[in-house]
Each structure stands twice: as structure tokens, then as C-alpha cells.
Design a protein around this motif. Structure first.
Motif, mmCIF file in Angstrom:
data_model
loop_
_atom_site.group_PDB
_atom_site.id
_atom_site.type_symbol
_atom_site.label_atom_id
_atom_site.label_comp_id
_atom_site.label_asym_id
_atom_site.label_seq_id
_atom_site.Cartn_x
_atom_site.Cartn_y
_atom_site.Cartn_z
ATOM 1 N N SER A 88 -9.387 36.690 76.903
ATOM 2 C CA SER A 88 -9.264 36.232 75.518
ATOM 3 C C SER A 88 -7.975 36.782 74.916
ATOM 4 C CB SER A 88 -10.460 36.724 74.698
ATOM 5 O OG SER A 88 -10.390 38.138 74.567
ATOM 6 N N ARG A 89 -7.596 36.259 73.797
ATOM 7 C CA ARG A 89 -6.414 36.755 73.083
ATOM 8 C C ARG A 89 -6.553 38.252 72.800
ATOM 9 N NH1 ARG A 89 -4.600 33.016 68.393
ATOM 10 N NH2 ARG A 89 -4.475 31.758 70.267
ATOM 11 N N GLU A 90 -7.763 38.665 72.439
ATOM 12 C CA GLU A 90 -8.013 40.084 72.153
ATOM 13 C C GLU A 90 -7.873 40.932 73.415
ATOM 14 O OE1 GLU A 90 -10.172 37.573 71.257
ATOM 15 O OE2 GLU A 90 -9.469 37.482 69.169
ATOM 16 N N GLU A 91 -8.392 40.419 74.543
ATOM 17 C CA GLU A 91 -8.285 41.162 75.807
ATOM 18 C C GLU A 91 -6.828 41.278 76.248
ATOM 19 O OE1 GLU A 91 -12.504 40.169 78.021
ATOM 20 O OE2 GLU A 91 -10.993 38.582 77.876
ATOM 21 N N LEU A 92 -6.059 40.222 76.040
ATOM 22 C CA LEU A 92 -4.637 40.287 76.387
ATOM 23 C C LEU A 92 -3.913 41.299 75.513
ATOM 24 C CD1 LEU A 92 -3.828 36.525 77.002
ATOM 25 C CD2 LEU A 92 -3.976 38.345 78.713
ATOM 26 N N ALA A 93 -4.201 41.291 74.222
ATOM 27 C CA ALA A 93 -3.557 42.249 73.316
ATOM 28 C C ALA A 93 -3.927 43.675 73.698
ATOM 29 C CB ALA A 93 -3.947 41.952 71.868
ATOM 30 N N ALA A 94 -5.179 43.883 74.080
ATOM 31 C CA ALA A 94 -5.636 45.221 74.466
ATOM 32 C C ALA A 94 -5.017 45.679 75.788
ATOM 33 C CB ALA A 94 -7.160 45.246 74.571
ATOM 34 N N ALA A 95 -4.514 44.749 76.581
ATOM 35 C CA ALA A 95 -3.944 45.088 77.891
ATOM 36 C C ALA A 95 -2.527 45.649 77.791
ATOM 37 C CB ALA A 95 -3.955 43.867 78.800
ATOM 38 N N ALA A 96 -1.889 45.496 76.634
ATOM 39 C CA ALA A 96 -0.523 46.008 76.477
ATOM 40 C C ALA A 96 -0.501 47.498 76.777
ATOM 41 C CB ALA A 96 -0.013 45.741 75.066
ATOM 42 N N HIS A 97 0.462 47.908 77.563
ATOM 43 C CA HIS A 97 0.694 49.307 77.957
ATOM 44 C C HIS A 97 -0.290 49.823 79.001
ATOM 45 C CE1 HIS A 97 3.789 49.544 74.936
ATOM 46 N NE2 HIS A 97 2.948 49.018 74.073
ATOM 47 N N ARG A 98 -1.230 49.013 79.467
ATOM 48 C CA ARG A 98 -2.090 49.427 80.578
ATOM 49 C C ARG A 98 -1.253 49.492 81.848
ATOM 50 N NH1 ARG A 98 -7.365 45.654 80.054
ATOM 51 N NH2 ARG A 98 -8.218 46.615 78.178
ATOM 52 N N THR A 99 -1.807 50.121 82.859
ATOM 53 C CA THR A 99 -1.167 50.172 84.170
ATOM 54 C C THR A 99 -2.120 49.584 85.203
ATOM 55 O OG1 THR A 99 -1.983 52.397 84.613
ATOM 56 C CG2 THR A 99 0.176 52.219 83.550
ATOM 57 N N LEU A 100 -1.570 49.193 86.334
ATOM 58 C CA LEU A 100 -2.364 48.671 87.448
ATOM 59 C C LEU A 100 -2.238 49.614 88.629
ATOM 60 C CD1 LEU A 100 -1.519 44.858 87.739
ATOM 61 C CD2 LEU A 100 -3.667 45.887 87.074
ATOM 62 N N PRO A 101 -3.310 49.836 89.358
ATOM 63 C CA PRO A 101 -3.170 50.641 90.579
ATOM 64 C C PRO A 101 -2.324 49.900 91.608
ATOM 65 C CG PRO A 101 -5.505 50.184 90.095
ATOM 66 C CD PRO A 101 -4.680 49.418 89.104
ATOM 67 N N ASP A 102 -1.543 50.659 92.352
ATOM 68 C CA ASP A 102 -0.766 50.084 93.444
ATOM 69 C C ASP A 102 -1.702 49.583 94.536
ATOM 70 O OD1 ASP A 102 1.633 50.827 92.221
ATOM 71 O OD2 ASP A 102 1.734 52.729 93.316
ATOM 72 N N VAL A 103 -1.245 48.592 95.267
ATOM 73 C CA VAL A 103 -1.892 48.163 96.500
ATOM 74 C C VAL A 103 -0.946 48.671 97.586
ATOM 75 C CG1 VAL A 103 -2.642 46.198 97.888
ATOM 76 C CG2 VAL A 103 -2.883 46.120 95.397
ATOM 77 N N VAL A 104 -1.274 49.825 98.153
ATOM 78 C CA VAL A 104 -0.322 50.493 99.034
ATOM 79 C C VAL A 104 -1.059 51.305 100.094
ATOM 80 C CG1 VAL A 104 -0.081 52.557 97.602
ATOM 81 C CG2 VAL A 104 1.850 51.805 98.993
ATOM 82 N N ALA A 105 -0.404 51.475 101.212
ATOM 83 C CA ALA A 105 -0.912 52.295 102.313
ATOM 84 C C ALA A 105 0.308 52.816 103.065
ATOM 85 C CB ALA A 105 -1.800 51.469 103.243
ATOM 86 N N PRO A 106 0.170 53.898 103.799
ATOM 87 C CA PRO A 106 1.311 54.396 104.578
ATOM 88 C C PRO A 106 1.751 53.402 105.649
ATOM 89 C CG PRO A 106 -0.424 56.061 104.414
ATOM 90 C CD PRO A 106 -1.003 54.778 103.895
ATOM 91 N N GLY A 107 3.074 53.329 105.863
ATOM 92 C CA GLY A 107 3.636 52.582 106.976
ATOM 93 C C GLY A 107 3.574 51.070 106.888
ATOM 94 N N LEU A 108 3.551 50.515 105.686
ATOM 95 C CA LEU A 108 3.526 49.058 105.538
ATOM 96 C C LEU A 108 4.816 48.438 106.084
ATOM 97 C CD1 LEU A 108 2.209 48.855 101.861
ATOM 98 C CD2 LEU A 108 0.908 48.381 103.951
ATOM 99 N N ASP A 109 4.735 47.168 106.439
ATOM 100 C CA ASP A 109 5.944 46.435 106.805
ATOM 101 C C ASP A 109 6.796 46.171 105.563
ATOM 102 O OD1 ASP A 109 5.362 46.246 109.551
ATOM 103 O OD2 ASP A 109 4.115 44.477 109.216
ATOM 104 N N VAL A 110 6.157 45.701 104.481
ATOM 105 C CA VAL A 110 6.876 45.382 103.251
ATOM 106 C C VAL A 110 6.076 45.854 102.044
ATOM 107 C CG1 VAL A 110 7.958 43.588 101.823
ATOM 108 C CG2 VAL A 110 7.825 43.285 104.312
ATOM 109 N N LEU A 111 6.748 46.583 101.170
ATOM 110 C CA LEU A 111 6.195 46.936 99.868
ATOM 111 C C LEU A 111 6.924 46.065 98.845
ATOM 112 C CD1 LEU A 111 4.383 48.673 98.068
ATOM 113 C CD2 LEU A 111 6.255 50.351 97.970
#
Length: 188
Positions: A12-35
């Protein structure tokens, strides 16, 4: 998408506004081919918890067209990427409505933090998706797309076009071709 869990929730518009300045966890692991390195999460991604989640963002189709995934993945399937040797992070962690809301200082700090992360996780390649953010963050004002001469934390460095739907300079086909060029280099 057929599975209910893989549909884009419509924040919703409210959920989008509330998302400002949030962070997302990385999708990462050691030794990837491409990050893959996004500029920063958009509000839609911050609201859903999925990288490159906004409908119209062309990252996932470009990833598939470029040969990195066996089928078109939905953003909700992002946790499958490490099994394919791929990961996602961002230069700047905080979400915003548009990447142009970021300051040069944030991009420079983000590039430094990215170098630390790359040193820690040791991917073979780092692909920054957004040449302007790369130029500012890494102090390379004349950098172009494709392979970069300097490594980052021991990884080869590549710059891809920004897959945002706002980037009208690249079609889905030309984005897919740019991703395929990286894929060829990764396989070499």
C-alpha cells in the motif's frame, strides 16, 4: 507466477512510505561466482524484502536472458541464487524511492563497505548494476560498461546497466545481452 508465495505483494502507499530508509539483507555466501551489486533498495523491495522486486524492474529477466538462471526467477526466489553461484547486495543499504536521492558521500561510503564485504566473502566477480553509481562511488568518472581494469577485494569487477524500468536507454534485449557478456567472461 503460480505459487501464491511467489506473487508480488502489492504494498500500500502507507507500506511504501514506511519502507523508506529500511535495509534488505544481502543474498550472499562465500566463494560465489558473481556478486551483483544494486545501487540501493527501492521502496517496493524494502516493503517486500526482495531485491529488485518492483514490477517493471528488469534485473530478473536480464539475469535469465543472460544465461545465469535456468528459468526466469521471481524476486521471492532470491534465496536460490547462492546455489547457482550468485548473490545480491547493494552499494548503499538504505531504501529510497529513487537512486538519485542518494548523496555522493553515501555512494563513496558504500563503495568502501562493498570492498570490505568482497574481501570477506571472496566472490570471483563483482557486477555493479549502475554505471553512474559506480563512477561516483569509486571515483572513476570516465568508467564505462563492461570489465573494469582494477579488481575489488581480489574479485574481477564489471559494470552493468541499471535494470530499473526508469532506465529507458536499455531494452530488455540489450540488458540481456549485457548480462550475457558478463556470463561469457565468468565462464572463461
Amino acid at each position: 507466477m503460480t505459487a501464491a508465495g511467489n506473487r508480488h505483494p502489492r504494498p500500500s502507499r502507507e507500506e511504501l512510505a514506511a519502507a523508506a530508509h529500511r535495509t534488505l539483507p544481502d543474498v550472499v555466501a562465500p566463494g560465489l561466482d558473481v556478486l551483483f551489486v544494486g545501487i540501493n533498495p527501492g521502496l517496493w523491495s524494502a516493503a517486500t524484502g526482495w531485491h529488485f522486486a518492483r514490477p517493471g524492474n528488469r534485473f530478473w529477466p536480464a539475469l535469465h536472458r543472460g544465461g545465469f538462471t535456468p528459468r526466469l526467477l521471481h524476486p521471492g526466489e532470491q534465496d536460490q541464487l547462492p546455489t547457482l553461484g550468485l548473490g545480491i547486495t547493494n552499494m548503499v543499504a538504505r531504501a529510497s524511492a529513487r537512486a538519485d536521492e542518494l548523496t555522493a558521500a553515501e555512494l563513496v561510503d558504500g563503495a568502501r563497505l562493498l570492498a570490505d564485504k568482497v574481501g570477506r566473502y571472496r566472490p570471483r566477480w563483482v557486477a555493479v548494476v549502475g554505471v553512474t553509481a559506480y563512477r561516483i562511488g569509486f571515483g572513476r568518472p570516465k568508467a564505462g560498461f563492461g570489465p573494469q581494469p582494477e579488481p575489488l577485494g581480489g574479485a574481477r569487477l564489471w559494470v552493468l546497466p541499471n535494470p530499473s524500468g526508469l532506465n529507458a536507454h536499455f531494452t530488455p534485449e540489450t540488458l540481456g545481452a549485457a548480462f550475457a557478456e558478463l556470463r561469457t567472461a565468468v565462464q572463461a
